[in-house]
Scaffold this motif. Sequence first.
Motif, PDB file in Angstrom:
ATOM      1  N   UNK A 142     -75.466  49.149   1.232  1.00 39.12           N
ATOM      2  CA  UNK A 142     -76.777  49.073   1.307  1.00 39.12           C
ATOM      3  C   UNK A 142     -77.469  50.166   0.165  1.00 39.12           C
ATOM      4  N   UNK A 143     -76.575  51.278   0.071  1.00 38.97           N
ATOM      5  CA  UNK A 143     -76.839  52.279  -0.919  1.00 38.97           C
ATOM      6  C   UNK A 143     -76.959  51.804  -2.391  1.00 38.97           C
ATOM      7  N   UNK A 144     -75.780  50.940  -2.717  1.00 39.20           N
ATOM      8  CA  UNK A 144     -75.695  50.347  -3.873  1.00 39.20           C
ATOM      9  C   UNK A 144     -76.777  49.505  -4.218  1.00 39.20           C
ATOM     10  N   UNK A 145     -77.126  48.440  -3.248  1.00 37.56           N
ATOM     11  CA  UNK A 145     -77.960  47.509  -3.523  1.00 37.56           C
ATOM     12  C   UNK A 145     -79.613  48.251  -3.702  1.00 37.56           C
ATOM     13  N   UNK A 146     -79.711  49.449  -2.944  1.00 39.75           N
ATOM     14  CA  UNK A 146     -80.867  50.208  -3.153  1.00 39.75           C
ATOM     15  C   UNK A 146     -80.943  50.679  -4.398  1.00 39.75           C
ATOM     16  N   UNK A 147     -79.946  51.094  -4.877  1.00 46.38           N
ATOM     17  CA  UNK A 147     -79.950  51.669  -6.239  1.00 46.38           C
ATOM     18  C   UNK A 147     -80.454  50.695  -7.143  1.00 46.38           C
ATOM     19  N   UNK A 148     -80.274  49.380  -7.271  1.00 48.34           N
ATOM     20  CA  UNK A 148     -80.748  48.436  -7.879  1.00 48.34           C
ATOM     21  C   UNK A 148     -81.849  47.559  -7.429  1.00 48.34           C
TER      22      UNK A 148
END
Length: 540
Positions: free
Chosen positions: A395-401
């Motif tokens: 989720x942190x990676x997807x939020x980053x993008x």
Amino acid sequence: MKKIKIKLYKPLAGLALLGMLGTQSCTKNFEKYNSDNTGLSDEALKPDFNFIGGFFPQIQSSIYFNFNNTTGDFQLQQNLMGDVYSGYLCPPNNFRGNINNMTYSLVDGWNASAFNLAYNNVMAPIFEIKRRGAETIAPEFWAIALILKVEAMHRVTDIYGPIPYSSYGSGGTTSAYDSQEAVYTQFFKELESARKTLSDYVAAHPGVSLFSKFDMVYGGDYKQWIKFANSLRLRLAMRIYRADPAKSKTEAEAAMNPNNGGLLETNKDNVQVSGFGLKHPLYTIITAWTDNAMNASMESILVGYNDPRLPKYFDHSTKYPGTYKGIRIGSLVTAKPGYSGYSIPANTETKTFRNNTPIQLMTSAEIYFLRAEAALRGYANAGGTVQELYEKGVSTSLNQWDATTAAISAYLADNTSKPIAYVDPQNANNNSPALCTITIKWDDGDAFDKKLERIITQKWISGFPEGQEAWSEFRRTGYPKLFPVVNNYSNNTIDSKIQIRRIPFPSTEYTSNKAEVEKAVLMLDGQKDLGGTRLWWDRP
């Protein structure tokens, strides 16, 4: 002013040591600075710490190499090596008639770049910072120098294995190599020293930061640098798991200890270098040189997962509209424009990679995946269950993008999507069935290896475009399962199934530092200076 005489590692002679600091800094190169009495003296620079701080912009912008925006050096240092071997990128260019790194015919003139650049542009200025007394005059500056040194040099040892490290700067024209185990041992000591120094400084001087005007990462926030030091320590601790499980556990648990200053946790914590006119090298390689394209492994995994990050990472193919199309490593790429029009790192559609795009060295998502693996291995202080940390990493990676909440929920719940087979519409010899078959949704009932594969596959996706780190993790874990080279021209020195494990030492080392590099070869696991020889931490 008095000329400073220093005996350094031989390739350092004549290289610039000072980063550009605009109107407030010394901008002379090292030789000129120390011989031209019209330049600013050390004494003139001391009041605002330019005499030490002036070196830091060069250091920070030379890790993912782009100091003075020399994109050609970056292309050799990483883009035609780690970026390809990680499964991230592959050039649509038949360099040297396809007798090159992509077909495992390793080009010595290319592969010396990572070695030379790190010593010339990172180790040299750090040595000079030390010579100028930073350890006592400005210990907080020295602590940051240590963190940057470890960040830069762990990439170098993870490419070659043994490297000159502890004896660097001791004088003479040769330098002794340390084993990779010894280098990692020193890394851990330096990161702990840096963490403690910064922690003590913050406690004694709350809100004070003399480093802010030199800081291309955190704007002088020492608490953030402490998080970076701990996170880097965790990365390196997990790397050595197979070589030294006890040391791995000790260092990882110390890094994750909540009393030690914390880890990267949000995307605001991500380690990104920007400012001082720094340009992202992929922009030039994409737009001016047209020398970059999606790797077939990226196509297989991201398209198969219908990954929300896909349009942020790559543009659609212009040759095969409506699709994302990559190039498989080792393909016999025809001369341009033969493979032009395959997907390139996102530049036109979502404009991810522009001239002023910050250079990413580490993300909070990576740290959640490392913590998930630590929890999987039973380490203390991970701060959550394996599933919680895995899902937080995703989720942190997807939020980053910029993925939506709904998209994140749907992605985490997907237990059917799998990577797809690779089809090269121009040459069927390059086709392959999917090798990676792992799904996305966490299943706590899975076996250990399947859980690890799921963690590392998502960690690999989240790390783009930092291919050097992704290649290291692939070698350490075997995940994700990447397509092997189609054509292997290594003369049987690299096994296509096992894939490339390291880069041989530069030939210049055999001419200028022969006795020491020959000792270094004996420190290699296979005792042969070949691309198929495993590193110390790279155990089957």
